[in-house]
Design a protein around this motif. Sequence first.
Motif, mmCIF file in Angstrom:
data_model
loop_
_atom_site.group_PDB
_atom_site.id
_atom_site.type_symbol
_atom_site.label_atom_id
_atom_site.label_comp_id
_atom_site.label_asym_id
_atom_site.label_seq_id
_atom_site.Cartn_x
_atom_site.Cartn_y
_atom_site.Cartn_z
ATOM 1 N N HIS A 496 0.824 -1.210 0.000
ATOM 2 C CA HIS A 496 0.000 0.000 0.000
ATOM 3 C C HIS A 496 0.864 1.269 0.000
ATOM 4 C CE1 HIS A 496 0.706 0.389 4.405
ATOM 5 N NE2 HIS A 496 0.271 1.622 4.262
ATOM 6 N N GLU A 521 -4.134 2.586 -1.798
ATOM 7 C CA GLU A 521 -3.454 3.840 -2.108
ATOM 8 C C GLU A 521 -2.403 3.671 -3.197
ATOM 9 O OE1 GLU A 521 -2.671 6.416 1.413
ATOM 10 O OE2 GLU A 521 -3.260 4.629 2.532
ATOM 11 N N ASN A 522 -2.848 3.087 -4.316
ATOM 12 C CA ASN A 522 -2.034 3.004 -5.513
ATOM 13 C C ASN A 522 -2.856 3.555 -6.682
ATOM 14 O OD1 ASN A 522 0.700 1.526 -5.093
ATOM 15 N ND2 ASN A 522 -0.736 0.350 -3.815
ATOM 16 N N LYS A 523 -2.501 3.161 -7.879
ATOM 17 C CA LYS A 523 -3.229 3.613 -9.068
ATOM 18 C C LYS A 523 -3.686 2.406 -9.864
ATOM 19 C CE LYS A 523 -0.473 7.870 -9.374
ATOM 20 N NZ LYS A 523 0.424 8.700 -10.228
ATOM 21 N N LEU A 524 -4.064 1.354 -9.153
ATOM 22 C CA LEU A 524 -4.483 0.118 -9.793
ATOM 23 C C LEU A 524 -5.840 0.301 -10.468
ATOM 24 C CD1 LEU A 524 -3.445 -2.314 -6.927
ATOM 25 C CD2 LEU A 524 -2.198 -1.854 -9.040
ATOM 26 N N SER A 525 -6.055 -0.397 -11.549
ATOM 27 C CA SER A 525 -7.301 -0.302 -12.311
ATOM 28 C C SER A 525 -7.806 -1.707 -12.611
ATOM 29 C CB SER A 525 -7.081 0.485 -13.603
ATOM 30 O OG SER A 525 -6.058 -0.120 -14.382
ATOM 31 N N VAL A 543 -8.035 -2.863 -0.661
ATOM 32 C CA VAL A 543 -7.732 -2.385 -2.013
ATOM 33 C C VAL A 543 -8.281 -0.970 -2.187
ATOM 34 C CG1 VAL A 543 -7.617 -4.669 -3.061
ATOM 35 C CG2 VAL A 543 -9.830 -3.497 -2.878
ATOM 36 N N SER A 545 -8.769 3.202 -2.233
ATOM 37 C CA SER A 545 -8.069 4.336 -2.845
ATOM 38 C C SER A 545 -7.265 3.925 -4.068
ATOM 39 C CB SER A 545 -7.168 5.024 -1.805
ATOM 40 O OG SER A 545 -7.940 5.516 -0.723
ATOM 41 N N ASN A 546 -7.952 3.256 -5.008
ATOM 42 C CA ASN A 546 -7.380 2.927 -6.300
ATOM 43 C C ASN A 546 -8.373 3.362 -7.368
ATOM 44 O OD1 ASN A 546 -4.705 1.318 -6.207
ATOM 45 N ND2 ASN A 546 -5.883 0.440 -4.499
ATOM 46 N N ASN A 547 -8.254 2.827 -8.575
ATOM 47 C CA ASN A 547 -9.167 3.128 -9.675
ATOM 48 C C ASN A 547 -9.850 1.856 -10.156
ATOM 49 O OD1 ASN A 547 -8.412 5.935 -9.783
ATOM 50 N ND2 ASN A 547 -6.510 5.299 -10.809
ATOM 51 N N LEU A 548 -10.198 0.978 -9.229
ATOM 52 C CA LEU A 548 -10.783 -0.306 -9.576
ATOM 53 C C LEU A 548 -12.208 -0.122 -10.079
ATOM 54 C CD1 LEU A 548 -9.462 -2.392 -6.556
ATOM 55 C CD2 LEU A 548 -8.485 -2.219 -8.846
ATOM 56 N N ASN A 570 -13.021 3.722 -4.858
ATOM 57 C CA ASN A 570 -12.731 3.179 -6.168
ATOM 58 C C ASN A 570 -13.897 3.553 -7.084
ATOM 59 O OD1 ASN A 570 -10.166 1.365 -6.250
ATOM 60 N ND2 ASN A 570 -11.097 0.878 -4.275
#
Length: 997
Positions: A496, A521-525, A543, A545-548, A570
Motif C-alpha cells: 500500500h 493507495e495506488n493507481k491500480l485499475s 484495495v 483508494s485505487n481506480n478499480l 474506487n
Amino acid sequence: MSSTMEESLHWQWRLSLVAMMLFLVQCCGAVMVPMSDDVMGLMSFKTGLQDPTGALHSWREDDASPCAWAGVTCDRVTSRVSEINLVGLALGGQIGRGLVKLDELQTLNLSFNNLTGNVDPEVAGLPLLRKLNVSNNQLSGEMTPLFTSNGSLMLLDLSNNAFTGPMADTFFTACQSLVSLYLAVNFLNGSIPSSVSSCTQLTDLSLAHNQFSGEIPVGLGQLRNLVDIDFSHNQLSGTIPAELGTLRNLTSLSLMDNRLTGSLPADLSNCANLLAMDVSQNSLSGTLPPELQSLTSLALFNARNNMLMGDLPPWVGALSRLQVLDFAANRFTGAVPKSLGQLQVLQVLDLSGNLLWGSIPVELGFCMRLQSLDLRYNNLTGSIPPELLALNVQYLGFAGNSLTGNFPAVGPGSCPFLQFLDASGNKLQGPLVPQLGQCSNLVSVNLSGNNLTSFIPAELGNLPSLTFLDLSRNAIDGIIPPSLGTASRLSVLDLHRNMLVGVIPSQLGNCTALVNLNLAENKLSGPIPDDLTNLAGLEFLDVSSNNLTGDIPLGFENMRSLQKVNISYNHLTGPIPTSGAFANASEVSGNAGLCGTLIGVACPPGPPKPIVLNPNSTSLVHVKREIVLSISAIIAISAAAVIAVGVILVTMLNIQAQTRARRNAGVGIELSVPQSPSNELLSLGKLVLYKKPQKAISNHQDWLAGSAQALLNKQDEIGRGGFGTVYRAVLPDGNTVAVKKLLVASLVKTREEFEREVNLLGKVSHRNLVALQGYYWTPQLQLLVCDYVPNGNLYRRLHERREGEPALRWDDRFKIALGTALGLGHLHHGCQPQVIHYDLKSTNILLSHHNEVQISDFGLAKLLPALDSYVMSSKFQSALGYMAPEFACPSLRITEKCDVYGFGVLLLELVTGRRPVEYMEDDVVILCDHVRALLEEGRPLSCVDASMHLFPEDEVLPVIKLGLICTSHVPSNRPSMEEVVQILELIRPILNGRDFQ
C-alpha cells in the motif's frame, strides 16, 4: 586299607565338607540374606507406583536378587543394589519409603516421570547416596531439608517440579559434600537461604525460574569452586555483589529477568574463566566498567533490556572469543565501534533500541561467522555496507534509522543464507535490485517506509520460502508482477501507498497461504479478480483508494475466514455482499455505483425477458395453442412441486421430532455415512478420550463417522482460527463437543511427539480454560476434542453484536478481564511444564453462560516442528495486533511475556470496544499506540466505548494503565500474570459495591 590311608581319606572328606560349608555360608550369608532386604525394599517401592507401560514387569518378589531387574544396577563385589535408573518411564505415584532399606544405594534417578508427593528425607539421607535426581516430575509441597550430618550427597536435582513456599534458612547447614544443586522451575519464594554459603564444595547452583525475592545472599564469594550460577527468572532485587569477582573458576553467570539495580561490578573482571554472562532484563544502570575488557574468555555477553549508558567502548572488540554480544534496549550512545570487526567468531550482534549514531562500519563485514545483525531503532546514518550482504548472515535488521542511499546490489554468490531482512523506516532510495531474488532462502522482507522507486522485481516470486513481503509506503511504480503468484508460502503482502499501476494479477489467487493482502493507495485499475475468493485463509483485504472498476466478486460472501475488507474510494459498481466481512459502511464508501442494505441504496431489479410475437405470422393461432398448453403444463408442474415440497417438509418435521425425542430419552445419535476414502482414512486412526463418556462408546468408529459427516457439513462449522476449523459434534452419549480439525497436518510433529504434547494439554484443568477431552490421530488428519462453549466469543460480543443485542456492561467486561487473567495465570504459573498460549486474541476468549470466560487454543504452537520467532509470526498473522514485538526479532527468546502483551491488548479492546488494528481511510490505527497517545495528552477516558453509557472512571482508568503497562515493548517491563491478577483483584472490591444496570 591301612589306618594311615583311612585317616587321610577322613581328613580329605572333612576338608571337602568344610570347604562346601564355607561356600554355602559365603553364598547364603553374603548374598541371599542381605539381598532379601533389597528385594523387599524395591517391591515395597514398586507397590506405591503406577506403571502404565509395564516398564517394571521384570520386578518379581520371588526373585532372590534384583540385580537383573530393569533399571537396577548392583555392585560387582557386594552384589548389593548401588544404582536405580528409571528415567522417562511414565511412572506415577509416590516415592515410597521402601528405598530406605537399600542402605548401599549410591545413585537414584527417577527423572522425567509423573511422580507426585514429596521426597522423604530418610531416602535422601541414605548413608552412601551420592546422586539424587527426581527432576521433571510433579512433586509438590514445601521443600524440607534433605541433608544430614553424615550424608554424602553430591548431586541433588529437584528441578521442573511444583515445590512451593520459602526455604528454611537452615536448609543448607549440612551440605558440605554437595557439588551440584538444581532447583530450577518450581514455585519457591522468599529469600535464597544464606546458609547456601555452607556448601563449600558446590560447583553448580541453579535456582532459575522460581519466585525468589530479596537480595543475592552474601557469602557466595566463599564458594571458591563455583563454576555455574543461574538465578535467572526470579524477583531478586538489590545490586550484583562485588564478591562474585572472587570466584576464579566461574564460567557461567546468569542473572537475567530479575529486578537488579546498580552498575555492573568491575570486580567481575577477576573471573578470568568466565564464558557466559547474562544480566539482561534488569534495571542496571551506569557505564560498562573498562576492567571487563580483561574477560578475554567471554563467549556470551548479554545485557539487553537495562538502562546502561555512555558510549559503546571500543575495547569490546578486544573480547576476541565473543560469539553473542547483545546490548539491545539500553541507552548507549556514540558510534558503532569499528573494532567490532575484529570479532572473528561473532555470530550474534544486537545493538538495537539504543541511541547510537554515525554510519554502519564496513569493518563488520570482517565478522565472517556473523549470523544475526540487529541495529534497528537507533540514529544511524549513511548507507548499508554491501559487505554485509556477502556474509553468511541469516538476519539483517536496520529498521527505524535514517539510512540513505541505494539498497546495495547483490552479487553472485551473495546472501546464500539470508532469511530475514528488515530495513523499514529509513530514507533508502533508488530501485529495488532484481538480484534480491537470488537470496533463495529469504523468508521475510520488510523495506516499507523508505523512498524506493522503480518497479517490483519479478524475481521475488521465485523465492520458495518467502512468507512476508512489505514494500509499503515507498514510491514504487510499475505493475504488480504476476510472478508473485508462485510464492505459495506468502502470508503477508503489503504494497500500500505506492504508485503501482495496471490490474491486480489474478495469479495472486494461487497464494493459498495469504492472510493479509494490502494494495491500498495506488493507481491500480480493472476489476477485483474473482481468483482472490479462492484464498481460503485470507483475513484482511484492503484495495481502497485505487481506480478499480466492475462488480465485487460474489465469492467473498462464502469466505468464512475473511474478517475485514476495505474497498472504499474506487469506481466499483453492483451489489455489496451481505457477509460479515462487509460490516462497515466507511469501508465501501466512495464508490458511487454500489448498492445494498449496508449503505441504504436499493439495487435495481434485473429487466424481464420480453416475449415477442409477430402478429402478421400465419402460425399465430398455432402459437397461441402452444402457449395455452404450456400454461397448463406449468400449472400442473407447479401443483406437483407444491405437493412434493409438502411431503418433504412433513417428513423432515417427523424426523426432527423423532430425533428430539431420542435425545430427550438419552439415546445416542447414530449417523450413517457413505463409504469414502475419507472414512477409510478415519477407520485407520486412533481415538483417545480422557473423560469416560456418560454412555459407553462400544465402537468409536460410529462417532468418527458422525464427526466426518460434521466436517463435511458447513452447517456444523462454528469457527476458524490459525490452527484449523472448529465444528460442533455430538458424542454417542448425547454430549455436545467442539472438534477442531487441525490445518497443520503437514507441519505437526510425529505421532509420538504429537501425543506427548496433546497429553500434556489434556492434563490442564481450570475453570477459565477450555478442557481438552481427547484427540484423534492419523498421519493425514488430526482432531482435537474439546468442551463445547455455547455462547460465542468475545470478538463477536464486542464487534459483531446482533441487532437488538445489548452491549457488554462494565461489570461484564471486568469479569471477562479477570477470568482471562486467572486462566492465563494458571497456564503460566500453575502448570508443569509451563504452558504459553502464543495465540491470545478475542476470538479465543469463549464466553459461557453469564459471561464466564473459557480460553481456547492454548499451547497449540507446540504442535509445530519449530517454535521460533518466524514460525510464530507467520503462523499467527490471525492475531495481528495482539503479537508482542519480540515475535519480529528471531534473536529474542519467546516467553510467557508475549501472552502478557496480548492480554494488555485485550484489556484495551474491552475498554474501548475497538479492534486491535483498524484500517482507516488514510492510516492504520494500532489500538495500544492510540490509547497511549491519548493518555499522554491527558484525555485517556475519551477512548472508552460509548456503548457502555455508565462506567466508573476510578476503575476504568487503572485498567487502561494496566493494559498499557502490559503492552510495553520491553518484555521485562511487563508484569507477570500473577501480578496482573493481584492488580485486578485490588480493583474488584470497589466494583462489588456498585451496580450499573
